[in-house]
Enzyme design. Sequence first.
Site, short mmCIF file in Angstrom:
data_model
loop_
_atom_site.label_atom_id
_atom_site.label_comp_id
_atom_site.label_asym_id
_atom_site.label_seq_id
_atom_site.Cartn_x
_atom_site.Cartn_y
_atom_site.Cartn_z
CD1 TRP A 1 -5.28 8.42 1.09
CD2 TRP A 1 -4.29 9.07 2.94
NE1 TRP A 1 -6.16 9.07 1.53
CE2 TRP A 1 -5.71 9.58 2.88
CE3 TRP A 1 -3.73 9.11 4.08
CZ2 TRP A 1 -6.51 10.13 3.87
CZ3 TRP A 1 -4.51 9.90 5.20
CH2 TRP A 1 -5.66 10.40 5.01
CE1 TYR B 1 -5.66 5.18 -0.01
CE2 TYR B 1 -3.63 4.23 -0.21
CZ TYR B 1 -4.62 4.45 0.38
OH TYR B 1 -4.87 4.05 1.80
CD GLN C 1 -2.99 0.34 6.29
OE1 GLN C 1 -3.15 1.44 5.75
NE2 GLN C 1 -2.61 -0.77 5.41
CB SER D 1 -1.94 8.90 9.71
OG SER D 1 -2.04 10.49 9.96
CB SER E 1 6.29 14.97 -1.12
OG SER E 1 6.48 15.81 -0.23
#
Length: 740
Positions: A21, A54, A174, A203, A283
């Site tokens: 995302w 995205y 989802q 999340s 990340s």
Amino acid sequence: MRYRKLGSSDLEVSEISLGSWLTYSGGIEAEKTRACTEAAFDAGINFFDTANVYGQGAAETAWGEILSARPRDSYVLATKVYFPMSDDPADQGLSPAQIAKQIDASLTRLKTDYVDLYQAHRFDPAVPIEDTVEAFQKVVEQGKARYLGFSEWTPEQIQAAIDIAGPDLFVSSQPQYSMLWQAPEAEVFGLCAANGISQIVWSPLAQGVLTGKYKPGHPVPEGSRFASADMAVSQDLVYSDATLEAVQRLVPIAEEAGMSMPTLALAWILRRTEVASAITGASRPEQVHSNAAASGVELSDDLLSAVDEALGDAPHRAHPRPRRPGRHHAPLIRQSRQAVAPARGGGYRLLDTAAAHENQRSVGRAVAVGRPCSPPPPHRHPLHTRTTLIGEASMRATFLYAAGDVRVEDVPDSSLTHPTDALVRITASCICGSDLWPYASKPDDGPVRMGHEFIGIVEDTGPEVSTVEPGDLVVAPFAISDNTCEFCREGLHTSCVHDQAGFWDGLPDEGGQAEAVRVPLADGTLVKLPVAADSALMPSLLTLSDVFGTGYHAAVAGGVNERTSVTVIGDGAVGLLAVLSASRLGAERIILMGRHPARTDLGRQFGATDVVSARGEEGIEAVRELSGGHGTHVVIEAVGAMPAYQQAVGAVRPGGVISRVGVPQYEDAPIGFGSLFGPNVRLAGGPAPVRAYIEELMPAILDGSIEPGKVFDTTTDLDGVPGGYRDMADRNSLKVLIIP
């Protein structure tokens, strides 16, 4: 890594999956995207979730380059469709044409002939659900997707699709789900499990809050998600001192159990058998491996109890509710010639199902061939023309009896009284700063209903309502209007001339701080929202009902633009959102006058360049010093008290504008030669016609570029409303969100 079956499909997906995302859509560099993806394979992750929106295709393109080098059967690939892909208004949603167009575009970017899972990113109320279902089925028939899923659909929307195509239509749901956002447990989990649908939750770490790295009262760590303007989305839902304090209470629990905070949070998610996979972001490769370590971790009952105790009231939870029949409950109608359904709060409602069943089949035929059905109006289920009550249904509502005396009591259920009414079950409401004026001063002359800001689901409509229908999620402005009179057409809905127009306090038996409400002039007053009722955007969307529109009106009425300097007096919700509005309109300097550091810090996030805590002459002098000795072009008075008006007069420059909003508590104020007339100062403002601004302001909320919902720092249910009033009056809370 352990694997779980995805719903009724033959897919086996890793318990921990990798999402794209905010990271691989442009939040991090391409080489880091590749490194994290490779780390996922190393950790045993085989499930990768993305979406066309995205980065406007960037995330799909990135994974197309990386994943296409691997055998196609070595991973499970999911993508989604719904959100706008360009400035073209038609380039969004779930119409058959858009679904057909976007699946082809996604496959091209992903460099594959098919996706394993194609998902509706949201429900599209603008398209008949029959058309959406048929279009998704066609994607599967064409071999472009193996299975179908959806994201953030309400129970009613899920049931509607199942009623049309059966339980095998979808294999996945989802929703947002974490220790801090537990709403799907109430209804979505159970309904989906009964129909062979697994949960793949997004999340699960509450955007990193559940890692424990964010500390209450401390600055946001450098390099973290919330330190990035591009990646700090929906921060208001999980980033408050109360939430951060609850998370810190979890830290010693995790340490004692010998696990990291991410492992604890993800293992808590995976304790539910309804969950097939937790979609994580990363990340850095080490984050991927850290998240993957949660697979297979089992939590003891004692540990789960300790977690519940530590979290306390911090999580957002929903509660199961009796379902009122609506157009999304066809099986209930078909079961018998007569049926009795529970009404909200008690009592029962007798349904004339024989006529309803025949009408339903007529509606189905009309929709199937694309014809409008008349009567009834398009897409309104004829079931909603009935109402025969058995017993007396009741609900709960908030009353103000006298100054400081707020009570929540049982009242008769709201019901339709005019053909232009809608009945709305409230899903989110709040306490307004303007409610504090009567809370501080109301005489003991009898109780009044409270509340004028709410979002809810339409449960019933009068026969003349055509723009909303049962099942629609709607927001209501604080002024009722027909949206068609000459003043409404000029954008002045607060001056609507219709005889039913007015403010909510003009309806003695209705109010927004309740379980349900009758909305007059529903076609003109209500605005549909393109999200699910448990969407993470709900707090921000609720501000469209009043405070955001009011702050925006203050800035617009004052003529704020890129050449103006602005002073905002007041650090309440309206004042802070006036700062946000002035910033969006390009103001070169924004001075916020407020005395509460937590609020003025939020004001700086919203765009305030300076903060002045002093009042009176000292405050005026500080503003003038910051503005070259002359004052600012615009002063927004967002308090409503005479001292604030006097500050405004002192802080505005010659030729400037004082814009007053909220509920001023004075009638007489200086406007003569020595105050406004002499220096050519204009007076603007008034009760905000927020209905005129909702469609203008909503897109920036939906795309995450602004988060006005940050003004909510406390959440309660109806039982906590009296305490919410006390907290706001004592300045312990900025604005209280109510989940009935």
